[in-house]
Design a protein around this motif. Structure first.
Motif, PDB file in Angstrom:
ATOM      1  N   TYR A   1       0.843  -1.201   0.000  1.00 19.44           N
ATOM      2  CA  TYR A   1       0.000   0.000   0.000  1.00 19.44           C
ATOM      3  C   TYR A   1       0.877   1.250   0.000  1.00 19.44           C
ATOM      4  O   TYR A   1       1.922   1.277   0.642  1.00 19.44           O
ATOM      5  CB  TYR A   1      -0.859   0.062   1.261  1.00 19.44           C
TER       6      TYR A   1
ATOM      7  N   TYR B   1       0.283   5.261   1.086  1.00 16.86           N
ATOM      8  CA  TYR B   1      -0.605   6.234   1.728  1.00 16.86           C
ATOM      9  C   TYR B   1       0.038   7.619   1.655  1.00 16.86           C
ATOM     10  O   TYR B   1       1.261   7.754   1.686  1.00 16.86           O
ATOM     11  CB  TYR B   1      -0.815   5.897   3.210  1.00 16.86           C
TER      12      TYR B   1
ATOM     13  N   LEU C   1      -5.246   6.304   1.752  1.00 21.76           N
ATOM     14  CA  LEU C   1      -4.733   5.336   0.784  1.00 21.76           C
ATOM     15  C   LEU C   1      -4.682   5.942  -0.612  1.00 21.76           C
ATOM     16  O   LEU C   1      -5.657   6.520  -1.093  1.00 21.76           O
ATOM     17  CB  LEU C   1      -5.629   4.098   0.767  1.00 21.76           C
TER      18      LEU C   1
ATOM     19  N   GLN D   1      -3.280   0.365  -3.766  1.00 19.73           N
ATOM     20  CA  GLN D   1      -3.029  -0.947  -3.158  1.00 19.73           C
ATOM     21  C   GLN D   1      -2.702  -1.936  -4.257  1.00 19.73           C
ATOM     22  O   GLN D   1      -3.404  -2.019  -5.266  1.00 19.73           O
ATOM     23  CB  GLN D   1      -4.258  -1.430  -2.384  1.00 19.73           C
TER      24      GLN D   1
ATOM     25  N   VAL E   1      -5.160  -3.339  -6.920  1.00 15.83           N
ATOM     26  CA  VAL E   1      -6.453  -3.679  -6.322  1.00 15.83           C
ATOM     27  C   VAL E   1      -7.345  -2.449  -6.202  1.00 15.83           C
ATOM     28  O   VAL E   1      -8.547  -2.512  -6.469  1.00 15.83           O
ATOM     29  CB  VAL E   1      -6.252  -4.320  -4.930  1.00 15.83           C
TER      30      VAL E   1
ATOM     31  N   SER F   1      -4.692  -9.558   1.717  1.00 14.90           N
ATOM     32  CA  SER F   1      -5.396  -8.307   1.418  1.00 14.90           C
ATOM     33  C   SER F   1      -6.713  -8.160   2.151  1.00 14.90           C
ATOM     34  O   SER F   1      -7.443  -7.227   1.926  1.00 14.90           O
ATOM     35  CB  SER F   1      -5.665  -8.205  -0.081  1.00 14.90           C
ATOM     36  N   GLY F   2      -7.056  -9.059   3.047  1.00 11.65           N
ATOM     37  CA  GLY F   2      -8.334  -8.994   3.728  1.00 11.65           C
ATOM     38  C   GLY F   2      -8.500  -7.779   4.609  1.00 11.65           C
ATOM     39  O   GLY F   2      -7.527  -7.163   5.037  1.00 11.65           O
ATOM     40  N   GLY F   3      -9.767  -7.441   4.924  1.00 12.31           N
ATOM     41  CA  GLY F   3     -10.055  -6.216   5.653  1.00 12.31           C
ATOM     42  C   GLY F   3      -9.598  -6.191   7.083  1.00 12.31           C
ATOM     43  O   GLY F   3      -9.470  -5.126   7.662  1.00 12.31           O
TER      44      GLY F   3
ATOM     45  N   GLN G   1      -1.438  -4.166   8.885  1.00  8.41           N
ATOM     46  CA  GLN G   1      -0.502  -3.610   7.932  1.00  8.41           C
ATOM     47  C   GLN G   1       0.723  -3.112   8.686  1.00  8.41           C
ATOM     48  O   GLN G   1       0.606  -2.509   9.751  1.00  8.41           O
ATOM     49  CB  GLN G   1      -1.147  -2.469   7.152  1.00  8.41           C
TER      50      GLN G   1
ATOM     51  N   PRO H   1     -11.359  -0.721   8.640  1.00 11.82           N
ATOM     52  CA  PRO H   1     -11.175  -1.149   7.248  1.00 11.82           C
ATOM     53  C   PRO H   1     -12.203  -0.478   6.340  1.00 11.82           C
ATOM     54  O   PRO H   1     -13.359  -0.302   6.713  1.00 11.82           O
ATOM     55  CB  PRO H   1     -11.388  -2.659   7.304  1.00 11.82           C
TER      56      PRO H   1
ATOM     57  N   SER I   1     -13.300  -1.710   3.558  1.00 11.36           N
ATOM     58  CA  SER I   1     -14.228  -2.722   3.056  1.00 11.36           C
ATOM     59  C   SER I   1     -13.850  -4.051   3.677  1.00 11.36           C
ATOM     60  O   SER I   1     -12.789  -4.166   4.302  1.00 11.36           O
ATOM     61  CB  SER I   1     -14.172  -2.802   1.529  1.00 11.36           C
ATOM     62  N   SER I   2     -14.690  -5.036   3.480  1.00  9.68           N
ATOM     63  CA  SER I   2     -14.429  -6.327   4.115  1.00  9.68           C
ATOM     64  C   SER I   2     -13.452  -7.181   3.315  1.00  9.68           C
ATOM     65  O   SER I   2     -12.881  -8.127   3.841  1.00  9.68           O
ATOM     66  CB  SER I   2     -15.736  -7.100   4.287  1.00  9.68           C
ATOM     67  N   ASN I   3     -13.242  -6.840   2.035  1.00 16.01           N
ATOM     68  CA  ASN I   3     -12.438  -7.753   1.222  1.00 16.01           C
ATOM     69  C   ASN I   3     -11.207  -7.117   0.591  1.00 16.01           C
ATOM     70  O   ASN I   3     -10.513  -7.755  -0.180  1.00 16.01           O
ATOM     71  CB  ASN I   3     -13.298  -8.399   0.137  1.00 16.01           C
ATOM     72  N   THR I   4     -10.938  -5.851   0.898  1.00 18.26           N
ATOM     73  CA  THR I   4      -9.652  -5.286   0.516  1.00 18.26           C
ATOM     74  C   THR I   4      -8.983  -4.783   1.779  1.00 18.26           C
ATOM     75  O   THR I   4      -9.601  -4.711   2.830  1.00 18.26           O
ATOM     76  CB  THR I   4      -9.784  -4.123  -0.476  1.00 18.26           C
ATOM     77  N   GLY I   5      -7.729  -4.409   1.645  1.00 21.68           N
ATOM     78  CA  GLY I   5      -6.993  -3.981   2.823  1.00 21.68           C
ATOM     79  C   GLY I   5      -7.085  -2.515   3.137  1.00 21.68           C
ATOM     80  O   GLY I   5      -6.497  -2.050   4.102  1.00 21.68           O
ATOM     81  N   LYS I   6      -7.854  -1.762   2.351  1.00 24.04           N
ATOM     82  CA  LYS I   6      -7.892  -0.303   2.538  1.00 24.04           C
ATOM     83  C   LYS I   6      -8.261   0.050   3.971  1.00 24.04           C
ATOM     84  O   LYS I   6      -9.231  -0.474   4.520  1.00 24.04           O
ATOM     85  CB  LYS I   6      -8.907   0.311   1.586  1.00 24.04           C
ATOM     86  N   LEU I   7      -7.482   0.938   4.598  1.00 22.64           N
ATOM     87  CA  LEU I   7      -7.755   1.409   5.946  1.00 22.64           C
ATOM     88  C   LEU I   7      -8.238   2.853   5.897  1.00 22.64           C
ATOM     89  O   LEU I   7      -7.704   3.671   5.152  1.00 22.64           O
ATOM     90  CB  LEU I   7      -6.505   1.320   6.815  1.00 22.64           C
TER      91      LEU I   7
END
Lengths: 115, 114
Positions: free
Chosen positions: A33, A35, A45, A48, A55, A98-100, A104, B94, B96-102
């Motif tokens: 990532y 940022y 962000l 990614q 992504v 890559s899960g939520g 990190q 997070p 979303s639930s399926n990407t890593g975006k914070l």
């Protein structure tokens, strides 16, 4: 275990110049990532990567910012041309997946000053 | 959409007194929640993480946080502040639930006075 490495740590440029930042994630981490952290704000962000594929780049100003992760390991973020409002700390982070809910790991950042 | 609001931009405490940093969240699903700390000229470090296993989460350096769904809060506490706790603290959700975006809050600066 070595952490996330970034270089340079500091960079001062004039507006309209170009600049590049480099990041080497933790070994084995597939997700990387970038940022942007403007002074007094939380990080936001920019992009990614999962291995060498993008992504999420919805917040990346694509007219001036670009990023690549050609071999799925280290990555470069470029700004061309830079604007005054690009002055910020650019943080690189990596995670094993890559899960939520995944942690990190962040590098020390590159502090960019645009004059 | 996911978001977090840190209710105090700056908190000042005396060494040895309790610390309370407040965070409210908004989420369309039951989220994970994090607290990260940023010391000057250092990278962000994870303090603790909530993932629905237990509402009271213990982290590093004596910090803990309690998830309260009814109040949509995730406040960070420590019984006794130390000088080394002076830093910037971020409440994070997070994107979303399926990407890593914070999604980061605006941050709270903790000052610890001798």
């Amino acid at each position: 275990e070595a952490g996330v490495a970034q270089s340079p740590r500091y960079k001062i440029i004039e507006k309209r110049q170009s600049v590049a930042f480099w990041c080497n994630p933790i070994s084995g981490h597939a997700t990387l990532y970038w940022y942007q952290q403007i002074l007094g704000q939380g990080p936001k962000l920019l992009i990614q990567f999962q291995n060498n594929g993008v992504v999420d780049d919805s917040q990346l100003p694509k007219d001036r910012f670009s990023a690549e992760r050609l071999k799925g390991v280290d990555s470069t973020l470029k700004i061309q041309p830079a604007k005054l409002e690009d002055s910020a700390v650019y943080l690189c982070a990596s995670s094993s997946t890559s899960g939520g809910g995944n942690e990190q790991f962040f590098g020390p950042g590159t502090r960019l000053t645009v004059l | 959409a996911q978001s977090v609001t840190q209710l105090d931009s700056h908190v000042s405490v005396s060494e040895g007194t309790p610390v309370l940093l407040r965070c409210n969240y908004s989420s369309s699903y039951s989220p994970s929640l994090f607290w990260y700390v940023q010391h000057p000229n250092k990278g962000l470090q994870l303090l603790l993480k909530y993932t629905s296993a237990a509402t009271l989460v213990k982290g590093i350096n004596g910090f803990e946080a309690e998830f309260k769904k009814s109040e949509t809060s995730f406040h960070l506490t420590k019984p006794s502040a130390h000088m080394s706790d002076a830093a910037e603290y971020f409440c994070v959700v997070p994107g979303s639930s399926n990407t890593g975006k914070l999604i980061f809050g605006q941050g709270t600066t903790l000052q610890v006075k001798p």
